[in-house]
Design a protein around this motif. Structure first.
Motif, short mmCIF file in Angstrom:
data_model
loop_
_atom_site.label_atom_id
_atom_site.label_comp_id
_atom_site.label_asym_id
_atom_site.label_seq_id
_atom_site.Cartn_x
_atom_site.Cartn_y
_atom_site.Cartn_z
N UNK A 1 0.82 -1.12 0.00
CA UNK A 1 -0.05 0.02 0.02
C UNK A 1 0.82 1.35 0.19
N UNK A 2 0.63 2.25 -0.70
CA UNK A 2 1.28 3.37 -0.87
C UNK A 2 1.25 4.49 0.34
N UNK A 3 0.07 4.61 0.75
CA UNK A 3 -0.03 5.40 1.99
C UNK A 3 0.03 4.77 3.22
N UNK A 4 0.96 5.25 4.14
CA UNK A 4 1.55 4.79 5.33
C UNK A 4 0.84 5.40 6.45
N UNK A 5 0.24 6.58 6.31
CA UNK A 5 -0.47 7.34 7.46
C UNK A 5 -0.70 8.78 7.12
N UNK A 6 -1.27 9.51 8.09
CA UNK A 6 -1.45 10.90 7.78
C UNK A 6 -0.15 11.86 8.29
N UNK A 7 0.37 12.32 7.16
CA UNK A 7 1.53 13.13 7.80
C UNK A 7 1.00 14.48 8.21
N UNK A 8 0.15 15.30 7.88
CA UNK A 8 0.07 16.41 8.27
C UNK A 8 -1.57 16.90 8.10
N UNK A 9 -1.99 17.66 9.15
CA UNK A 9 -3.20 18.51 8.98
C UNK A 9 -3.13 20.08 9.05
N UNK A 10 -3.87 20.72 8.78
CA UNK A 10 -3.78 22.33 8.95
C UNK A 10 -4.91 22.77 9.49
N UNK A 11 -4.57 24.01 10.19
CA UNK A 11 -5.76 24.79 11.01
C UNK A 11 -5.50 26.25 10.65
N UNK A 12 -6.74 26.94 10.50
CA UNK A 12 -6.45 28.53 10.54
C UNK A 12 -6.54 28.81 12.15
N UNK A 13 -5.54 30.10 12.16
CA UNK A 13 -5.53 30.54 13.34
C UNK A 13 -5.67 32.13 13.42
N UNK A 14 -6.18 32.69 14.53
CA UNK A 14 -6.12 34.23 14.39
C UNK A 14 -5.13 34.88 15.03
N UNK A 68 -4.65 18.00 2.95
CA UNK A 68 -3.98 16.94 4.00
C UNK A 68 -3.03 16.29 3.14
N UNK A 69 -2.14 15.58 3.83
CA UNK A 69 -0.97 14.96 3.19
C UNK A 69 -0.80 13.89 3.85
N UNK A 70 -0.62 12.68 2.76
CA UNK A 70 -0.33 11.32 3.32
C UNK A 70 1.15 11.13 3.37
N UNK A 71 1.53 10.21 4.34
CA UNK A 71 2.89 10.07 4.26
C UNK A 71 3.28 9.00 3.48
N UNK A 72 4.10 8.84 2.78
CA UNK A 72 4.48 7.67 2.04
C UNK A 72 6.18 7.72 2.15
N UNK A 73 6.64 6.40 1.87
CA UNK A 73 8.02 6.25 2.25
C UNK A 73 8.85 6.82 0.78
N UNK A 74 10.15 7.27 1.21
CA UNK A 74 10.98 7.88 0.19
C UNK A 74 10.90 7.21 -1.38
N UNK A 75 11.05 5.75 -1.14
CA UNK A 75 11.15 4.94 -2.19
C UNK A 75 9.95 4.69 -3.10
N UNK A 76 8.75 5.18 -2.34
CA UNK A 76 7.52 4.92 -2.97
C UNK A 76 7.26 6.36 -3.53
#
Length: 153
Positions: A1-14, A68-76
């Motif tokens: 499987x290509x996706x290994x996990x969720x690498x990042x999420x983002x939030x707006x802040x004031x 959102x960004x999905x974590x993948x391995x460098x070789x993938x």
């Protein structure tokens, strides 16, 4: 499987500084700080939270929460463009880099990341991201992954 996990999420802040302090109180380590965008590690080297200072934080579709960004391995990540194409998913332009020039490498000191960008059916920004190394990376301009591997350190 290509996706290994969720690498990042983002939030707006004031208010960037008060948000950084809040997340540090929760035990998260500051990874990168600037006036309008900062990152705190959730799990160092594995996942982080992007904080984006916005004029309004209660708007329904602020750009910072449509990515959102999905974590993948460098070789993938090297195979990811073909993997997406096999599934009928097109790589999109990002940071002035055409799909043909991706994956690209972002200079997110102290860790460089290889990235590839695409969208879901609703236009949400998706990314495959692969950490390249955690040791200190000298300053460099964003470049293609091909150029990254061809450079002399």
């Amino acid at each position: 499987m290509m996706i290994k996990g969720l690498y990042e999420a983002h939030l707006p802040v004031s208010d960037m500084q008060s948000s950084i302090e809040f997340y540090q109180k929760l035990g998260l380590e500051l990874a990168y700080e600037s006036e309008k965008v900062s990152f705190v590690w959730i799990e160092k080297g594995k996942s982080w939270l992007g904080l984006w200072e916005a004029d309004q934080v209660n708007i329904p579709y602020h750009a910072s929460i449509r990515h959102i960004a999905f974590h993948v391995e460098a070789e993938d990540i090297i195979k990811a463009k073909g993997w997406l194409k096999e599934r009928g998913i097109e790589v999109r332009e990002a940071f002035g880099f055409s799909p043909e020039r991706q994956p690209l490498v972002l200079p997110n000191n102290p860790q460089a990341h290889a990235c590839l960008y695409f969208k879901d059916p609703d236009g949400n920004s998706l990314e495959f991201i692969a950490p390249l190394r955690l040791d200190h990376v000298e300053e460099f301009e964003m470049m293609t992954l091909e150029d990254w591997y061809g450079r002399k350190d």
